[in-house]
Design a protein around this motif. Sequence first.
Motif, short mmCIF file in Angstrom:
data_model
loop_
_atom_site.label_atom_id
_atom_site.label_comp_id
_atom_site.label_asym_id
_atom_site.label_seq_id
_atom_site.Cartn_x
_atom_site.Cartn_y
_atom_site.Cartn_z
N PHE A 236 0.84 -1.19 0.00
CA PHE A 236 0.00 0.00 0.00
C PHE A 236 0.88 1.25 0.00
O PHE A 236 1.85 1.34 0.74
CB PHE A 236 -0.88 0.06 1.24
N GLU A 237 0.53 2.22 -0.82
CA GLU A 237 1.15 3.54 -0.74
C GLU A 237 0.12 4.57 -1.15
O GLU A 237 -0.40 4.53 -2.28
CB GLU A 237 2.40 3.66 -1.61
N GLY A 249 -20.45 8.47 10.86
CA GLY A 249 -19.09 8.42 11.37
C GLY A 249 -18.13 9.21 10.48
O GLY A 249 -18.52 10.17 9.81
N TYR A 250 -16.86 8.78 10.49
CA TYR A 250 -15.81 9.45 9.72
C TYR A 250 -15.66 8.78 8.36
O TYR A 250 -15.74 7.56 8.23
CB TYR A 250 -14.47 9.37 10.44
N ASN A 251 -15.39 9.61 7.34
CA ASN A 251 -15.12 9.14 5.99
C ASN A 251 -13.74 9.62 5.56
O ASN A 251 -13.31 10.72 5.95
CB ASN A 251 -16.16 9.67 5.00
N LEU A 252 -13.07 8.84 4.73
CA LEU A 252 -11.74 9.20 4.25
C LEU A 252 -11.64 8.87 2.77
O LEU A 252 -12.09 7.80 2.33
CB LEU A 252 -10.66 8.45 5.02
N MET A 253 -11.06 9.79 2.00
CA MET A 253 -10.62 9.47 0.64
C MET A 253 -9.17 9.89 0.50
O MET A 253 -8.69 10.78 1.21
CB MET A 253 -11.50 10.16 -0.41
N ALA A 254 -8.47 9.21 -0.40
CA ALA A 254 -7.06 9.50 -0.60
C ALA A 254 -6.63 8.98 -1.97
O ALA A 254 -7.35 8.21 -2.61
CB ALA A 254 -6.22 8.85 0.51
N LYS A 255 -5.45 9.38 -2.37
CA LYS A 255 -4.90 8.97 -3.67
C LYS A 255 -4.14 7.65 -3.51
O LYS A 255 -3.26 7.53 -2.66
CB LYS A 255 -3.97 10.06 -4.22
N ASP A 256 -4.47 6.69 -4.35
CA ASP A 256 -3.82 5.38 -4.37
C ASP A 256 -2.65 5.44 -5.34
O ASP A 256 -2.82 5.40 -6.56
CB ASP A 256 -4.85 4.33 -4.81
N MET A 257 -1.44 5.55 -4.81
CA MET A 257 -0.28 5.80 -5.65
C MET A 257 -0.07 4.73 -6.72
O MET A 257 0.24 5.03 -7.87
CB MET A 257 0.97 5.91 -4.78
N VAL A 261 -5.08 -0.81 -4.55
CA VAL A 261 -6.22 -0.85 -3.65
C VAL A 261 -7.51 -0.60 -4.42
O VAL A 261 -8.46 -1.37 -4.35
CB VAL A 261 -6.07 0.18 -2.51
N CYS A 262 -7.53 0.50 -5.21
CA CYS A 262 -8.77 0.88 -5.91
C CYS A 262 -8.81 0.39 -7.35
O CYS A 262 -9.86 0.43 -7.99
CB CYS A 262 -8.95 2.39 -5.89
N GLY A 263 -7.67 -0.06 -7.89
CA GLY A 263 -7.65 -0.58 -9.25
C GLY A 263 -7.21 0.41 -10.32
O GLY A 263 -7.08 0.04 -11.48
N GLU A 264 -6.99 1.69 -9.94
CA GLU A 264 -6.52 2.69 -10.90
C GLU A 264 -5.33 3.42 -10.31
O GLU A 264 -5.42 3.94 -9.19
CB GLU A 264 -7.62 3.69 -11.24
N LYS A 265 -4.23 3.48 -11.05
CA LYS A 265 -3.05 4.19 -10.57
C LYS A 265 -3.41 5.65 -10.29
O LYS A 265 -3.93 6.34 -11.16
CB LYS A 265 -1.94 4.11 -11.61
N MET A 266 -3.18 6.06 -9.06
CA MET A 266 -3.46 7.41 -8.59
C MET A 266 -4.94 7.77 -8.66
O MET A 266 -5.31 8.94 -8.71
CB MET A 266 -2.59 8.44 -9.31
N GLY A 267 -5.79 6.74 -8.64
CA GLY A 267 -7.21 6.96 -8.43
C GLY A 267 -7.51 7.08 -6.95
O GLY A 267 -6.61 7.10 -6.10
N GLY A 268 -8.80 7.15 -6.59
CA GLY A 268 -9.18 7.43 -5.22
C GLY A 268 -9.65 6.20 -4.46
O GLY A 268 -10.40 5.37 -4.98
N ILE A 269 -9.21 6.09 -3.19
CA ILE A 269 -9.68 5.04 -2.29
C ILE A 269 -10.67 5.65 -1.30
O ILE A 269 -10.74 6.87 -1.12
CB ILE A 269 -8.52 4.36 -1.52
N TYR A 270 -11.43 4.77 -0.62
CA TYR A 270 -12.39 5.20 0.40
C TYR A 270 -12.25 4.31 1.62
O TYR A 270 -12.02 3.10 1.51
CB TYR A 270 -13.82 5.12 -0.13
N ALA A 271 -12.38 4.92 2.81
CA ALA A 271 -12.37 4.17 4.06
C ALA A 271 -13.36 4.82 5.02
O ALA A 271 -13.71 6.00 4.89
CB ALA A 271 -10.97 4.13 4.67
N PHE A 272 -13.78 4.03 6.02
CA PHE A 272 -14.76 4.49 7.00
C PHE A 272 -14.27 4.16 8.40
O PHE A 272 -13.56 3.18 8.62
CB PHE A 272 -16.11 3.82 6.76
N SER A 273 -14.67 5.01 9.38
CA SER A 273 -14.25 4.79 10.76
C SER A 273 -15.34 5.27 11.72
O SER A 273 -15.99 6.29 11.48
CB SER A 273 -12.94 5.53 11.06
N ASP A 274 -15.50 4.54 12.82
CA ASP A 274 -16.40 4.99 13.88
C ASP A 274 -15.75 6.03 14.78
O ASP A 274 -16.44 6.91 15.31
CB ASP A 274 -16.85 3.80 14.74
N ASP A 275 -14.42 5.90 14.98
CA ASP A 275 -13.74 6.74 15.96
C ASP A 275 -12.64 7.63 15.38
O ASP A 275 -12.03 8.41 16.10
CB ASP A 275 -13.14 5.88 17.08
#
Length: 350
Positions: A236-237, A249-257, A261-275
């Motif tokens: 992962f990077e 809760g909390y949402n996160l997006m970031a660039k997948d180098m 993770v997301c299937g596209e170079k430098m596309g966007g990933i998503y994650a979720f968190s309660d805390d």
Amino acid sequence: MKNTLKDLMLPAPVEGGFAMDGYWVWCSSVIRGEDGKYHMFASRWSMDYPMHPGWLVASEIVRAVSDTSVGPYKFQEVVLPARGPQYFDGRSTHNPHITRCGDTYILYYMGSTHPFPELKNPSELKHEDDITVVARANKRIGVATSKSIFGPWKRSDNPILFPRPEYFDNFFTSNPAPCIDMDGGCTMIYKTRTYLSSLDAPFLHGNMSFGVVKSKSPTEGFSQMLDIPLFNGEGFEMEDPFIWMDKDGYNLMAKDMKGNVCGEKMGGIYAFSDDGIQWILKRDSLFYSRSILWDDGIVREMGNLERPFLLMEDGKPVCAFFATSDGKNGEGFMECTRTWNMAIPLRAEE
């Protein structure tokens, strides 16, 4: 979040966003001011420097304004200029993130410094130059506050977050992604790297990774919450996190180098968190793509789509902002001739 960001995107206005002749422009962050207009805080640096790594030694944070969220935005002022090598942010300010807590505007950013004189030939700046190596190692997260979107801005003389010598974040702290919590505290994701060096090779470092900090105040008292990187999976990077809260809760997006993770170079990933500390990463799902539909009817694969930011109104995302370029293949900043901050209006989430 029920939908991916790409599912909510409407055509991007070709004439929207923010650009400046003679400058590289990056890092958009937008808020509605007390005047009812939309104010973008962005990074710029002279095209006398190469786009990358010129930002490390010559970036400054500026403010631009528009009557509409998508722009076009017009330059207004330099907000955080260079102020001398004795300050942690004395030579470069970058990665702005503007938000508000109560009656106070809070501007998070990355600052850096170095002890070297101004470059005589800035166009020849390289990654391996002493000035660049030192500036990269000196990246730190800072904060400035103001009661008005027009300033004046009270700028801290010290970073709010330091590297930890014995942990994964021992190289630098940068790319702040703050979220003001319901209790007035702050949860923040930040980018870092780990030194992998010896005395014979003192500047080697690992992949980019994320850490998490929490505080009871939005401007001080930040504590690192993790002893290992967030999403500590092999291969992962990621970089350029952005987090926000909704009723779930909390949402996160970031660039997948690398795109593993997301299937596209430098596309966007998503994650979720309660805390905001422990996150569930959604694998094999593309949250946003570098292929963008513009309002001239053309789909273009952007050379970059970085530093994602969501403008929220009434708790809902209404416009997405990205730094982009006219380069190619996800490595646009190495070959581009133009950069700008683009705006993408969003339809209401179902």
